[in-house]
Design a protein around this motif. Structure first.
Motif, mmCIF file in Angstrom:
data_model
loop_
_atom_site.group_PDB
_atom_site.id
_atom_site.type_symbol
_atom_site.label_atom_id
_atom_site.label_comp_id
_atom_site.label_asym_id
_atom_site.label_seq_id
_atom_site.Cartn_x
_atom_site.Cartn_y
_atom_site.Cartn_z
ATOM 1 N N UNK A 251 -11.732 36.595 41.563
ATOM 2 C CA UNK A 251 -12.086 34.993 41.324
ATOM 3 C C UNK A 251 -12.722 34.875 40.295
ATOM 4 N N UNK A 252 -13.916 35.662 39.810
ATOM 5 C CA UNK A 252 -14.640 35.398 38.710
ATOM 6 C C UNK A 252 -13.932 35.560 37.310
ATOM 7 N N UNK A 253 -13.007 36.642 37.434
ATOM 8 C CA UNK A 253 -12.201 36.652 35.918
ATOM 9 C C UNK A 253 -11.278 35.540 36.009
ATOM 10 N N UNK A 254 -10.831 35.087 37.026
ATOM 11 C CA UNK A 254 -9.705 34.136 37.036
ATOM 12 C C UNK A 254 -10.500 32.574 36.785
ATOM 13 N N UNK A 255 -11.488 32.620 36.975
ATOM 14 C CA UNK A 255 -12.497 31.292 36.494
ATOM 15 C C UNK A 255 -12.577 31.191 35.096
ATOM 16 N N UNK A 256 -12.903 32.530 34.623
ATOM 17 C CA UNK A 256 -12.892 32.575 33.131
ATOM 18 C C UNK A 256 -11.901 32.111 32.478
ATOM 19 N N UNK A 257 -10.624 32.843 32.938
ATOM 20 C CA UNK A 257 -9.588 32.609 32.225
ATOM 21 C C UNK A 257 -9.056 30.887 32.433
ATOM 22 N N UNK A 258 -9.446 30.183 33.545
ATOM 23 C CA UNK A 258 -9.123 29.072 33.720
ATOM 24 C C UNK A 258 -9.849 28.196 32.693
ATOM 25 N N UNK B 187 -11.401 43.606 35.146
ATOM 26 C CA UNK B 187 -10.902 42.516 35.121
ATOM 27 C C UNK B 187 -11.622 41.284 34.550
ATOM 28 N N UNK B 188 -12.966 41.440 34.469
ATOM 29 C CA UNK B 188 -13.867 40.587 33.972
ATOM 30 C C UNK B 188 -13.822 40.845 32.388
ATOM 31 N N UNK B 189 -14.088 42.242 32.049
ATOM 32 C CA UNK B 189 -14.001 42.721 30.843
ATOM 33 C C UNK B 189 -12.825 42.189 30.000
ATOM 34 N N UNK B 190 -11.625 42.317 30.827
ATOM 35 C CA UNK B 190 -10.370 41.908 30.159
ATOM 36 C C UNK B 190 -10.402 40.288 29.928
ATOM 37 N N UNK C 282 -12.621 31.331 24.223
ATOM 38 C CA UNK C 282 -13.716 30.540 24.273
ATOM 39 C C UNK C 282 -14.845 31.267 25.182
ATOM 40 N N UNK C 283 -14.878 32.334 25.679
ATOM 41 C CA UNK C 283 -15.581 33.048 26.224
ATOM 42 C C UNK C 283 -16.179 33.964 25.160
ATOM 43 N N UNK C 284 -17.669 33.517 25.075
ATOM 44 C CA UNK C 284 -18.467 34.209 23.853
ATOM 45 C C UNK C 284 -18.746 35.799 23.793
ATOM 46 N N UNK C 285 -18.375 36.254 22.862
ATOM 47 C CA UNK C 285 -18.847 37.729 22.949
ATOM 48 C C UNK C 285 -20.243 38.173 23.055
ATOM 49 N N UNK C 286 -20.716 37.816 24.380
ATOM 50 C CA UNK C 286 -22.298 37.879 24.568
ATOM 51 C C UNK C 286 -22.399 38.434 26.096
ATOM 52 N N UNK C 287 -23.414 39.183 26.624
ATOM 53 C CA UNK C 287 -23.223 39.610 27.934
ATOM 54 C C UNK C 287 -24.855 39.905 28.171
ATOM 55 N N UNK C 288 -25.499 39.252 29.035
ATOM 56 C CA UNK C 288 -26.790 39.401 29.424
ATOM 57 C C UNK C 288 -26.453 39.901 30.923
ATOM 58 N N UNK C 289 -26.951 41.453 31.158
ATOM 59 C CA UNK C 289 -26.825 42.147 32.071
ATOM 60 C C UNK C 289 -28.098 42.825 32.724
ATOM 61 N N UNK C 290 -28.781 42.640 33.436
ATOM 62 C CA UNK C 290 -29.997 43.393 34.003
ATOM 63 C C UNK C 290 -29.900 44.715 34.193
ATOM 64 N N UNK D 166 -25.478 56.106 34.913
ATOM 65 C CA UNK D 166 -24.156 56.660 34.300
ATOM 66 C C UNK D 166 -23.220 55.231 34.362
ATOM 67 N N UNK D 167 -23.232 54.721 35.526
ATOM 68 C CA UNK D 167 -22.418 53.504 35.802
ATOM 69 C C UNK D 167 -22.635 52.264 34.950
ATOM 70 N N UNK D 168 -23.957 52.025 34.447
ATOM 71 C CA UNK D 168 -24.365 50.972 33.684
ATOM 72 C C UNK D 168 -23.907 51.226 32.489
ATOM 73 N N UNK D 169 -24.213 52.336 32.005
ATOM 74 C CA UNK D 169 -23.885 52.843 30.532
ATOM 75 C C UNK D 169 -22.424 52.646 30.126
ATOM 76 N N UNK D 170 -21.800 53.132 31.386
ATOM 77 C CA UNK D 170 -20.093 53.248 31.440
ATOM 78 C C UNK D 170 -19.607 51.693 31.070
ATOM 79 N N UNK D 171 -20.109 50.723 31.872
ATOM 80 C CA UNK D 171 -19.843 49.251 31.677
ATOM 81 C C UNK D 171 -19.900 48.858 30.217
ATOM 82 N N UNK D 172 -21.133 49.008 29.841
ATOM 83 C CA UNK D 172 -21.365 48.855 28.221
ATOM 84 C C UNK D 172 -20.398 49.384 27.142
ATOM 85 N N UNK D 173 -20.222 50.558 27.526
ATOM 86 C CA UNK D 173 -19.018 51.407 26.636
ATOM 87 C C UNK D 173 -17.808 50.662 26.757
ATOM 88 N N UNK D 174 -17.411 50.134 27.986
ATOM 89 C CA UNK D 174 -16.116 49.560 28.027
ATOM 90 C C UNK D 174 -16.070 48.072 27.457
#
Length: 509
Positions: free
Chosen positions: A230-237, A260-263, A270-278, A297-305
Motif C-alpha cells: 500500500x505504501x509503494x502504491x501511495x508513493x506512485x499515486x 517495492x518501496x525502493x522501486x 517527484x519522490x525525492x532521493x532522500x531517506x531517513x531510516x532510524x 546485515x539487514x539494515x545495511x542491505x537495505x541501504x545497499x539496495x
C-alpha cells in the motif's frame, strides 16, 4: 445631536483574544500544533505577538513524554506562568500531547491553575474545552482512549505556504523497549488512501509544491487492510498529482522497508532521493534488547539496495548511544555500521530513561561518563563522514527550493537558502531578480561543510512557481492582520536536520 465621532467612540470594540502554542517533540506533535492553531483561529483567536512569552489569553503546551525530564520541563514552564495568570483575568492554560495522555490525573493536581488537559486523540476538542472551563470555572480534563479524528482532517494554520505535512497513519504496532509512543498514541490506524490523495490535491491547489507523508511508522501503511504494498502504491499515486513537485516521507522502519518501496522511490520522479531510516544501534544483541526486528546485515542491505537504485540518495538515521547493557564491543559494532552506511547525517542521542518503558528498568544501565565518551566518539566519526559526503556534491548543479528562515546568517552574508532534492541545506548567492520562498533556483555547488553546502557563484536559473505565488499571497494577507507569531513551534516544510542532541528520539521508528 451626537456626532459620528462621538458614536464611534461609544462603540465598544473588543480586541480578539490571543493564543500561543508551545510545541515539544516529534513531527507528529508539530503537525498536531498546526491543527491546534487552526482550531483556535477558527474559534476567533489570533496569534500572540512575537516575544509575548506567555503574555497571551490562551497558552497551549503540546507536550512530549519521551524524555526523562519531560515533566520537570513542563511544570517549570507552568510555574512561570502562574503569577502571570493571577495578574491577567481570563487567561487560560491548556496542556495536551503525549505527557497529558500519560499524566492526565497528575497535571491539575501539581498545577491547579491549568484550565484544560487533553490528550493525543482528541485535539479537536480544545476550543470546546476552553469555553467549558471558562463557563464552569473549573478545570476540564478530557482524555480520549482512541482517535477521534485524523489530525489532517482538522482545521489548520500551516507554518509554510509552500510545504506541508500530510498524516497517513497514527499510532504504532511496534514494541521497542525504549519507546513509550505506542502506549500514548495507540495502535497503528491507517487513513484511507483516497482521503490522503484528496488532501494532497487540495494542498497543491492552494500552492503547496512539497509534501511530507507522516506516520509513526510510515512505511507500515496498509497494515489495517493487509496490503503490504500500500505504501509503494501511495508513493506512485503521488507521482500522478499535477503540480506536486516534491514528495518526502518520515519515518520508515527497516522491518517494513520492502523492495517495492525502493522501486517506487526510484521510478517516481517527484519522490525525492532522500531517506531517513532510524538504525538506533549497529549491534545485533542491542537491537534484540531494543526489540528491533532487524539486524545489522539487514539494515545495511537495505541501504545497499537504495543506493543501487538511487545513486545520489542522501540517507540519514537516528542512533542511540548507551542503551542498557551496551558493551564496548556493541558500541564498536555501531561505529562499524556507521562507517559502512556513510550517512549524510546521523542524529545521535544519548540514551535516557523513558518512564513507563521496559528499558527504564533494565539492568546494566551505562554510567553517564561512559555514555558521554562513546557519544563524543560517534559524533566525531559522523562529522568526518558527513563532511566527506558533502564534498562529493562540489561541482554538481542542483535545483533548490528556496526556503524561508533556514539560513540564520543569510542577512549578514547577503545569501538565500534552499533545499536540494536530497534535502541538503544550501546557501546561495542572492540573485539580482526577486526570489521568493517556494521558488526554484538552479545553482552550482562550490563549497562543502559538514552540515551545509555553498553555491558562491551566480544563480544559473530562477523559476518562479505557484508555491512562490502562494507565499507572496499569504504574506500580503498576514500584513493586513494583527502582527503575531506562534512561539515555540518549529518550522514546517522540508524537515530541517536536527542539531546533535542528548536523549533519544521521539518515535520508535
Amino acid at each position: 445631536m451626537t456626532s459620528s465621532s462621538d458614536r464611534s467612540q461609544a462603540v465598544d470594540v473588543q480586541e480578539p483574544k490571543t493564543y500561543e502554542v508551545r510545541t515539544y517533540g516529534c513531527q507528529m506533535n508539530v503537525h498536531d500544533s498546526e491543527r491546534l492553531s487552526g482550531l483556535l483561529e477558527g474559534a476567533g483567536y489570533v496569534r500572540a505577538p512575537e516575544g509575548a512569552d506567555g503574555d497571551a489569553d490562551v497558552v497551549v503546551f503540546n507536550t512530549c513524554a519521551v524524555r526523562e525530564n519531560a515533566d520537570n520541563r513542563l511544570y517549570g514552564n507552568l510555574g512561570r506562568l502562574a503569577p502571570m495568570k493571577t495578574k491577567r483575568p481570563g487567561m487560560q492554560i491548556a496542556v495536551g500531547g503525549c505527557l497529558a495522555q500519560k499524566d492526565r490525573d497528575t497535571i491539575v493536581k501539581r498545577a491547579p491553575w491549568v484550565d484544560v488537559v487533553f490528550g493525543t486523540h482528541n485535539i479537536g476538542k480544545l476550543p470546546v474545552l476552553l469555553e467549558r472551563a471558562r463557563v464552569q470555572e473549573e478545570a476540564q480534563v478530557e482524555i480520549a482512549e482512541s482517535l477521534e479524528a485524523f489530525p489532517s482532517t482538522l482545521p489548520t494554520r500551516r507554518e509554510s505556504a509552500y510545504a506541508a505535512w500530510v498524516s497517513i497513519s497514527v499510532g504504532c504496532n511496534n514494541t521497542c523497549t525504549f519507546c513509550i509512543v505506542p502506549a500514548l498514541r495507540g495502535k497503528e490506524k491507517d487513513r484511507r488512501t483516497g482521503d490522503i490523495l484528496a488532501e494532497i490535491e487540495a494542498l497543491v491547489g492552494e500552492g503547496v509544491s512539497e509534501i511530507t507523508l507522516l506516520g509513526q511508522n510510515v512505511n507500515a501503511y496498509g497494515s489495517d487492510i493487509g496490503d503490504r504494498e500500500a505504501f509503494s502504491k501511495l508513493l506512485r499515486a503521488c507521482g500522478q498529482i499535477e503540480g506536486l513537485e516534491r514528495v518526502r516521507f518520515t519515518s520508515p522502519h527497516p522491518r517494513d522497508f520492502t523492495d517495492d518501496v525502493i522501486a517506487a522511490m526510484a521510478e517516481t520522479p517527484n519522490v525525492m532521493p532522500q531517506l531517513h531510516m532510524p538504525m538506533q544501534s549497529g549491534s545485533d544483541p542491542i537491537l534484540k534488547a531494543m526489540r528491533r526486528s532487524y539486524r545489522q546485515d539487514r539494515y545495511l542491505g537495505i541501504i545497499e539496495k537504495v543506493r543501487a537504485a538511487i545513486p545520489h540518495a542522501a540517507i540519514t538515521t537516528d542512533i542511540i548511544v548507551g542503551f542498557p547493557g551496551e558493551t564496548e564491543e556493541d558500541f564498536e559494532q555501531t561505529m562499524h555500521a556507521v562507517r559502512q552506511a556513510r550517512f549524510a547525517q546521523a542524529f545521535t542521542f544519548q540514551y535516557s530513561k523513558r518512564p513507563g518503558t521496559p528499558a527504564a528498568t533494565m539492568e546494566n544501565q551505562i554510567p553517564k561518563e561512559v555514555v558521554q565518551a562513546r557519544y563524543e566518539r560517534l559524533v566525531a566519526l559522523q562529522e568526518e563522514i558527513s563532511w566527506d559526503e558533502n564534498k562529493k556534491q562540489v561541482g554538481r548543479t542542483l535545483e533548490l527550493m528556496v526556503a524561508e528562515g533556514e539560513g540564520r546568517k543569510d542577512g549578514a552574508t547577503h545569501r538565500l537558502s534552499g533545499r536540494a532534492p536530497d534535502n541538503r541545506l544550501v546557501h546561495f548567492t542572492r540573485p539580482d531578480q526577486d526570489v521568493r520562498p517556494g521558488d526554484v533556483v538552479t545553482v552550482e555547488i562550490t563549497y562543502a561543510a559538514p552540515h551545509h553546502l555553498l553555491a558562491e557563484g551566480a544563480v544559473l536559473d530562477v523559476r518562479r512557481t505557484r508555491a512562490g505565488d502562494a507565499w507572496e499571497k499569504r504574506n500580503a494577507a498576514e500584513a493586513s492582520k494583527p502582527a503575531g507569531v506562534m512561539l515555540g513551534l518549529p518550522r514546517i516544510g522540508v524537515p530541517e536536520p536536527l542539531p546533535v542532541a542528548t536523549g533519544s528520539g521521539c518515535g520508535c521508528d
